[in-house]
Design an enzyme around this catalytic site. Structure first.
Site, short mmCIF file in Angstrom:
data_model
loop_
_atom_site.label_atom_id
_atom_site.label_comp_id
_atom_site.label_asym_id
_atom_site.label_seq_id
_atom_site.Cartn_x
_atom_site.Cartn_y
_atom_site.Cartn_z
CB CYS A 189 -13.86 7.16 -22.83
SG CYS A 189 -13.91 7.44 -20.98
CB CYS A 195 -9.69 4.36 -21.59
SG CYS A 195 -11.53 4.47 -21.04
CG HIS A 244 -12.84 5.73 -17.10
ND1 HIS A 244 -12.20 6.47 -18.00
CD2 HIS A 244 -13.07 6.52 -15.77
CE1 HIS A 244 -12.49 7.78 -17.54
NE2 HIS A 244 -12.98 7.69 -16.22
N GLY A 289 0.55 1.75 7.49
CA GLY A 289 -0.20 2.16 8.83
C GLY A 289 -0.81 3.57 8.50
CG ASP A 325 -0.78 -0.12 -3.02
OD1 ASP A 325 -1.84 -0.90 -2.71
OD2 ASP A 325 0.12 0.51 -2.04
CB CYS A 341 -10.73 9.32 -20.90
SG CYS A 341 -10.24 7.93 -20.56
CG ASP A 383 0.57 -6.73 0.22
OD1 ASP A 383 0.59 -7.70 -0.16
OD2 ASP A 383 -0.28 -5.92 0.30
CB SER A 384 4.95 -8.53 4.16
OG SER A 384 4.19 -7.55 4.74
N GLY A 385 1.68 -9.34 3.50
CA GLY A 385 0.73 -9.91 4.19
C GLY A 385 0.25 -9.36 5.60
N GLY A 386 1.14 -8.26 5.88
CA GLY A 386 1.13 -7.91 7.30
C GLY A 386 -0.40 -7.12 7.37
CG PHE A 387 -3.19 -3.61 5.57
CD1 PHE A 387 -3.37 -2.63 6.39
CD2 PHE A 387 -4.33 -4.04 4.75
CE1 PHE A 387 -4.72 -1.78 6.53
CE2 PHE A 387 -5.50 -3.24 4.71
CZ PHE A 387 -5.60 -2.06 5.68
#
Length: 371
Positions: free
Chosen positions: A309, A306, A335, A216, A266, A304, A93-97
């Site tokens: 588990c 994994c 997990h 946003g 994400d 599960c 991501d661009s760093g804006g958030f």
């Protein structure tokens, strides 16, 4: 290598779709959830473990990597993939958030943002051009345009001002972007105003070559409001590219988002909550710290497979978390990202069989439907 996206199947019940996004580091089947590796690591997990979870792509953060260790060091290492030992696709991501959410002080102008680092207070400046330079140096497959994120409750006047500024910055990002082996996604803003969102989407389409992002949201509004904005945008997206809903990743939002045309998600939530003892399971969300698990010798999730588990009981995991042992947070993190990868696989299977509407109804009424 060219980027491409193709729709493989559209669900007859819902219109939700399975797609294939091709990048220089491999193909991604959508809908997909992307674990977050903010500082070039999915916290506490090795790349081998992340890959074993079923993750197809991870996200790293431009703001954090610029501050530490610096994009030039990453570039000298051969780029982010080599630096962190991850050979599958990466999105930055661009760093804006982060400027919006972490900076102690910030001043937004036409040129960019001046802000103080949350680490040491040092004065920093991000412009659309410098953000792209950082992302070009990091070398992720997918990079995001530098944008301005406004929190829920921002006035219409201010929301419109920063939405228009984001659109002007998008043009500058696109003009400055130098690497053909990286795909730039524009970001739709406009706060919680239907017409501003639609306007931002239209302004973004010109620069959306193989993907578009919705930013946003999940910034303080209730989920009904977020779903309304997604409903407003849904009929107006470009058809030939994935739509990426940024910063959203609870099980309920994944299902609701796919119903509204979203292909990529994400969120730090699965690993952050894991470190605090929370796990998503096929029987619902649990807090492993609860006393009732003290003598529970059953797996965390009996559906599960994994490593966590297959090998550890709830009693042992509770002991680890209560004792602040690193292994506890690691195993719950493994997990949780495995659970979300499997949830997206179940969603893709339901879409392929034209029963995603039935799947969503059943899921919404099940214990798994948790935020």
């Amino acid at each position: 290598m060219d980027f491409s996206y193709r729709t493989i199947h559209t669900c007859a019940q819902t219109g939700a779709r399975i797609g294939e996004l091709t990048t220089p580091h491999g193909k991604i089947m959508t809908p997909v959830f992307m674990p977050v590796g903010t500082r070039a690591t999915v916290k506490s997990l090795s790349p081998e473990e992340v890959e074993a979870s079923g993750a197809q792509i991870i996200l790293s953060n431009t703001y954090h990597l610029h501050l530490r260790p610096g994009e030039e060091l990453v570039k000298k290492a051969g780029g982010l993939h080599k630096f962190m030992g991850w050979n599958k696709p990466i999105l930055t991501d661009s760093g804006g958030f982060q400027v919006f959410s972490l900076a102690r002080l910030r001043k937004i102008s036409e040129d960019g943002v001046d802000f103080n680092s949350h680490i040491d207070g040092s004065l920093q400046h991000f412009s659309p051009e410098s953000a792209i330079d950082i992302e070009n140096a990091l070398g992720a497959d997918i990079i995001m345009a530098f944008d301005v994120c406004s929190e829920a409750g921002t006035s219409r006047e201010e929301s419109e001002r920063v939405m228009e500024l984001t659109a002007r910055w998008l043009r500058r990002c696109a003009e400055h972007h130098k690497r053909s082996d990286q795909m730039l996604f524009p970001i739709v803003q406009g706060n919680m105003f239907d017409d501003l969102r639609l306007r931002s989407l239209e302004l973004s389409k010109e620069y959306a070559k193989c993907g578009i992002a919705i930013g946003g949201l999940s910034v303080g509004e209730d989920k009904a409001t977020m779903y309304h904005i997604l409903d407003v945008l849904h009929p107006n997206y470009p058809e030939n590219m994935p739509r990426y809903l940024m910063g959203v990743g609870s099980p309920d939002c994944l299902v609701e988002g796919v119903l509204r045309g979203i292909d990529m998600f994400d969120c730090v939530l699965p690993t952050r909550t894991a470190r605090n003892g929370t796990a998503y399971t096929s029987h619902g969300k649990i807090n492993i710290r609860n006393l009732k698990y003290r003598e529970d010798f059953t797996p965390l999730d009996d559906r599960c497979d994994c490593y966590c588990c297959k090998n550890f009981s709830k009693a042992y995991l509770r002991h680890l978390v209560q004792s602040d042992e690193i292994l506890g947070g690691r195993m719950l993190s493994l997990h949780n990202i495995t659970y979300l990868a499997k949830l997206m696989s179940r969603i893709r299977e339901a879409i392929a069989e034209d029963r995603f509407g039935d799947f969503a109804r059943e899921f919404i009424s099940s214990p798994e439907y948790v935020s």
